[in-house]
Design a protein around this motif. Structure first.
Motif, short mmCIF file in Angstrom:
data_model
loop_
_atom_site.label_atom_id
_atom_site.label_comp_id
_atom_site.label_asym_id
_atom_site.label_seq_id
_atom_site.Cartn_x
_atom_site.Cartn_y
_atom_site.Cartn_z
N VAL A 111 0.85 -1.19 0.00
CA VAL A 111 0.00 0.00 0.00
C VAL A 111 0.89 1.24 0.00
O VAL A 111 1.82 1.33 0.79
CB VAL A 111 -0.93 0.00 1.24
CG1 VAL A 111 -1.78 1.26 1.28
CG2 VAL A 111 -1.81 -1.25 1.25
N ALA A 112 0.58 2.19 -0.88
CA ALA A 112 1.30 3.47 -0.91
C ALA A 112 0.26 4.58 -0.99
O ALA A 112 -0.67 4.52 -1.80
CB ALA A 112 2.24 3.53 -2.11
N SER A 118 -3.99 0.46 -2.30
CA SER A 118 -3.40 -0.87 -2.47
C SER A 118 -2.97 -1.03 -3.92
O SER A 118 -3.79 -1.11 -4.83
CB SER A 118 -4.43 -1.95 -2.11
OG SER A 118 -3.91 -3.23 -2.40
N ALA A 119 -1.65 -1.08 -4.13
CA ALA A 119 -1.12 -1.22 -5.47
C ALA A 119 -1.01 -2.68 -5.89
O ALA A 119 -1.23 -3.03 -7.04
CB ALA A 119 0.25 -0.55 -5.56
N TYR A 120 -0.68 -3.55 -4.94
CA TYR A 120 -0.45 -4.96 -5.24
C TYR A 120 -0.94 -5.80 -4.07
O TYR A 120 -0.65 -5.49 -2.92
CB TYR A 120 1.05 -5.21 -5.44
CG TYR A 120 1.42 -6.66 -5.55
CD1 TYR A 120 1.43 -7.30 -6.78
CD2 TYR A 120 1.75 -7.41 -4.43
CE1 TYR A 120 1.77 -8.64 -6.88
CE2 TYR A 120 2.09 -8.75 -4.52
CZ TYR A 120 2.09 -9.35 -5.75
OH TYR A 120 2.42 -10.67 -5.85
N ASN A 145 -3.94 -2.75 -8.28
CA ASN A 145 -4.94 -1.73 -7.99
C ASN A 145 -6.12 -2.35 -7.24
O ASN A 145 -7.28 -2.17 -7.58
CB ASN A 145 -5.42 -1.02 -9.26
CG ASN A 145 -6.27 0.20 -8.95
OD1 ASN A 145 -6.28 0.73 -7.85
ND2 ASN A 145 -7.01 0.64 -9.95
N ASN A 146 -5.79 -3.07 -6.19
CA ASN A 146 -6.78 -3.81 -5.40
C ASN A 146 -7.85 -2.91 -4.78
O ASN A 146 -8.96 -3.35 -4.54
CB ASN A 146 -6.05 -4.58 -4.30
CG ASN A 146 -6.99 -5.35 -3.42
OD1 ASN A 146 -7.75 -6.17 -3.91
ND2 ASN A 146 -6.97 -5.08 -2.14
N ALA A 186 -7.28 2.95 -15.73
CA ALA A 186 -8.28 2.53 -14.75
C ALA A 186 -9.47 3.47 -14.71
O ALA A 186 -10.59 3.05 -14.46
CB ALA A 186 -7.65 2.42 -13.36
N GLY A 187 -9.27 4.75 -14.96
CA GLY A 187 -10.36 5.71 -14.91
C GLY A 187 -11.35 5.58 -16.05
O GLY A 187 -12.50 5.98 -15.94
#
Length: 168
Positions: A81-82, A86-88, A100-101, A123-124
């Motif tokens: 997470v950053a 949640s990136a991974y 992109n959880n 993603a958008g």
């Protein structure tokens, strides 16, 4: 002061200078403090904390001063997470690796060795680009496409099968 044996105290030991040790231990835990660095299992730490061996973590590893950036470990799960996003995430029980959880507007870029983007997800807008970072359709490919089977095209009016012979 020189002590040739054990030293036991019922209180603190205070010194205005350095306190050193012999770095030998009869226990299974060995550590050293060198140049303001802590070494566990090593007498020559290269970093602020240097562990020569296995490290166990209960749940979280946080970035100092940044509470929403961390790595979370749980039973058969890891989550990176950053910035609170949640990136991974990999979770063994679901059998899924998720990018992109948290369902945020975070795009994924897969980079080539020449620093060009070869696969991009927007993603958008729910779009994927191959060799383009600005896809305007659900799937946009910039360059040639090769397929070994039929190409099926359908819309609300009809379904068509496109087939082409081999180029010669």
């Amino acid at each position: 002061l020189h002590i040739a044996g054990d030293l036991t105290t019922d209180s603190h030991i205070t010194a205005s200078g350095n306190i050193t040790q012999s770095l030998t231990s009869t226990a299974s835990f060995q550590y050293a403090t060198v140049r303001d660095r802590l070494g566990v299992g090593t007498i020559a730490p290269d970093y602020d904390l240097d562990v020569a061996g296995t490290v166990g973590v209960g749940n979280y590893i946080y970035h100092n001063g940044d509470e929403d950036t961390y790595i979370l470990f749980e039973a058969d799960k890891i989550n990176l997470v950053a910035g609170g996003k949640s990136a991974y995430k990999f979770e063994h029980s679901t059998g899924k690796i998720q990018i992109n959880n948290g369902n945020h507007d975070l795009d994924l870029n897969v980079m080539a060795d020449d620093a060009e983007v070869i696969l991009m997800t927007d993603a958008g807008n729910n779009r994927v680009g191959v060799n383009t970072v600005t896809p305007t359709k659900a799937l946009q490919v910039a360059g040639d496409i090769s397929a070994s089977g039929n190409l099926f095209v359908s819309n609300s009016h009809a379904t068509k099968v496109l087939s082409a012979g081999t180029a010669g």
